[in-house]
Design a protein around this motif. Sequence first.
Motif, mmCIF file in Angstrom:
data_model
loop_
_atom_site.group_PDB
_atom_site.id
_atom_site.type_symbol
_atom_site.label_atom_id
_atom_site.label_comp_id
_atom_site.label_asym_id
_atom_site.label_seq_id
_atom_site.Cartn_x
_atom_site.Cartn_y
_atom_site.Cartn_z
ATOM 1 N N LEU A 109 5.063 18.742 5.435
ATOM 2 C CA LEU A 109 5.036 17.538 4.612
ATOM 3 C C LEU A 109 3.706 16.799 4.706
ATOM 4 O O LEU A 109 3.198 16.296 3.698
ATOM 5 C CB LEU A 109 6.191 16.603 5.001
ATOM 6 N N LYS A 110 3.125 16.728 5.892
ATOM 7 C CA LYS A 110 1.837 16.034 6.045
ATOM 8 C C LYS A 110 0.733 16.756 5.277
ATOM 9 O O LYS A 110 -0.219 16.117 4.831
ATOM 10 C CB LYS A 110 1.453 15.928 7.518
ATOM 11 N N ASN A 111 0.860 18.065 5.139
ATOM 12 C CA ASN A 111 -0.166 18.812 4.425
ATOM 13 C C ASN A 111 0.120 18.946 2.933
ATOM 14 O O ASN A 111 -0.797 18.881 2.117
ATOM 15 C CB ASN A 111 -0.348 20.197 5.050
ATOM 16 N N ARG A 112 1.365 19.105 2.574
ATOM 17 C CA ARG A 112 1.715 19.302 1.171
ATOM 18 C C ARG A 112 1.915 17.994 0.421
ATOM 19 O O ARG A 112 1.722 17.932 -0.783
ATOM 20 C CB ARG A 112 2.985 20.151 1.062
ATOM 21 N N LYS A 113 2.351 16.946 1.120
ATOM 22 C CA LYS A 113 2.606 15.648 0.482
ATOM 23 C C LYS A 113 1.916 14.556 1.304
ATOM 24 O O LYS A 113 2.548 13.608 1.746
ATOM 25 C CB LYS A 113 4.113 15.414 0.383
ATOM 26 N N ALA A 114 0.617 14.728 1.483
ATOM 27 C CA ALA A 114 -0.156 13.856 2.370
ATOM 28 C C ALA A 114 -0.070 12.381 1.975
ATOM 29 O O ALA A 114 -0.005 11.511 2.845
ATOM 30 C CB ALA A 114 -1.617 14.306 2.405
ATOM 31 N N ASN A 115 -0.051 12.080 0.697
ATOM 32 C CA ASN A 115 -0.012 10.676 0.273
ATOM 33 C C ASN A 115 1.251 9.970 0.735
ATOM 34 O O ASN A 115 1.245 8.766 0.964
ATOM 35 C CB ASN A 115 -0.148 10.566 -1.244
ATOM 36 N N GLU A 116 2.324 10.712 0.879
ATOM 37 C CA GLU A 116 3.591 10.117 1.287
ATOM 38 C C GLU A 116 3.880 10.260 2.781
ATOM 39 O O GLU A 116 4.623 9.460 3.342
ATOM 40 C CB GLU A 116 4.733 10.768 0.499
ATOM 41 N N TRP A 117 3.312 11.260 3.439
ATOM 42 C CA TRP A 117 3.725 11.589 4.804
ATOM 43 C C TRP A 117 2.644 11.482 5.867
ATOM 44 O O TRP A 117 2.936 11.652 7.046
ATOM 45 C CB TRP A 117 4.313 12.999 4.829
ATOM 46 N N ARG A 118 1.414 11.216 5.506
ATOM 47 C CA ARG A 118 0.386 11.132 6.546
ATOM 48 C C ARG A 118 0.646 9.924 7.443
ATOM 49 O O ARG A 118 1.280 8.950 7.030
ATOM 50 C CB ARG A 118 -1.014 11.098 5.954
ATOM 51 N N ASP A 119 0.138 9.987 8.664
ATOM 52 C CA ASP A 119 0.353 8.911 9.627
ATOM 53 C C ASP A 119 -0.345 7.622 9.216
ATOM 54 O O ASP A 119 0.185 6.538 9.379
ATOM 55 C CB ASP A 119 -0.129 9.326 11.020
ATOM 56 N N LYS A 120 -1.539 7.737 8.713
ATOM 57 C CA LYS A 120 -2.316 6.561 8.328
ATOM 58 C C LYS A 120 -2.049 6.271 6.855
ATOM 59 O O LYS A 120 -2.360 7.082 5.988
ATOM 60 C CB LYS A 120 -3.807 6.814 8.538
ATOM 61 N N GLN A 121 -1.473 5.136 6.589
ATOM 62 C CA GLN A 121 -1.179 4.737 5.223
ATOM 63 C C GLN A 121 -2.253 3.757 4.745
ATOM 64 O O GLN A 121 -2.631 2.842 5.465
ATOM 65 C CB GLN A 121 0.195 4.066 5.135
ATOM 66 N N GLU A 122 -2.729 3.948 3.537
ATOM 67 C CA GLU A 122 -3.688 3.026 2.935
ATOM 68 C C GLU A 122 -2.892 1.910 2.276
ATOM 69 O O GLU A 122 -2.032 2.164 1.437
ATOM 70 C CB GLU A 122 -4.544 3.742 1.890
ATOM 71 N N VAL A 123 -3.171 0.671 2.662
ATOM 72 C CA VAL A 123 -2.478 -0.480 2.089
ATOM 73 C C VAL A 123 -3.501 -1.306 1.347
ATOM 74 O O VAL A 123 -4.531 -1.705 1.901
ATOM 75 C CB VAL A 123 -1.801 -1.330 3.196
ATOM 76 N N GLU A 124 -3.217 -1.569 0.090
ATOM 77 C CA GLU A 124 -4.131 -2.366 -0.719
ATOM 78 C C GLU A 124 -3.696 -3.817 -0.672
ATOM 79 O O GLU A 124 -2.537 -4.142 -0.893
ATOM 80 C CB GLU A 124 -4.113 -1.874 -2.167
ATOM 81 N N GLN A 125 -4.624 -4.700 -0.341
ATOM 82 C CA GLN A 125 -4.342 -6.133 -0.302
ATOM 83 C C GLN A 125 -4.531 -6.673 -1.706
ATOM 84 O O GLN A 125 -5.602 -6.557 -2.283
ATOM 85 C CB GLN A 125 -5.277 -6.846 0.669
ATOM 86 N N THR A 126 -3.474 -7.283 -2.251
ATOM 87 C CA THR A 126 -3.552 -7.755 -3.627
ATOM 88 C C THR A 126 -3.924 -9.228 -3.740
ATOM 89 O O THR A 126 -4.528 -9.634 -4.700
ATOM 90 C CB THR A 126 -2.216 -7.514 -4.361
ATOM 91 N N ASN A 127 -3.552 -10.067 -2.762
ATOM 92 C CA ASN A 127 -3.875 -11.490 -2.813
ATOM 93 C C ASN A 127 -4.960 -11.776 -1.780
ATOM 94 O O ASN A 127 -4.705 -11.858 -0.591
ATOM 95 C CB ASN A 127 -2.638 -12.339 -2.531
ATOM 96 N N LYS A 128 -6.168 -11.971 -2.259
ATOM 97 C CA LYS A 128 -7.299 -12.173 -1.359
ATOM 98 C C LYS A 128 -7.562 -13.647 -1.079
ATOM 99 O O LYS A 128 -8.489 -14.003 -0.383
ATOM 100 C CB LYS A 128 -8.540 -11.509 -1.935
ATOM 101 N N ASN A 129 -6.734 -14.538 -1.611
ATOM 102 C CA ASN A 129 -6.943 -15.982 -1.447
ATOM 103 C C ASN A 129 -5.966 -16.589 -0.459
ATOM 104 O O ASN A 129 -5.629 -17.763 -0.552
ATOM 105 C CB ASN A 129 -6.815 -16.692 -2.802
#
Length: 141
Positions: A109-129
Amino acid sequence: MAKGKYAEWITEEGLIKIEGWARDGLTDEQIALNMGIGYSTLQTWKKKYQDIQDSLKKGKEVVDRQVENAMLKTALGFHYQEEMVTQEGEVVEVTKYNKPNTTAQIFWLKNRKANEWRDKQEVEQTNKNIDITLGDYDDTD
């Protein structure tokens, strides 16, 4: 003599040997050793003689697929047949089950579906204020 040595390896028999060594899982360094040449020479020949490159690639693809299939089988679990000897001395065939392997599942899963299963998740901050002040915080109330 080394100058013409490539000629024996671009024959049908030579290419079959190279492909077989690759299929057996040998590294390019080990294959070069079996051919009686240095690793750098093999790298040069791969660039110069497409047949050598193709034989290595074809052999490696076969074993890579076998390993992929074995990992998937291990990840999912499988039934298999095994011979056992009874107390009476008879040899009987027994069906056994190899349960799914969690480590193989995680790896897959970490290799085939990396966006969903990798240990490090990228989180986008939407409210910068957002203003965070810790000031006189008192939690004794």
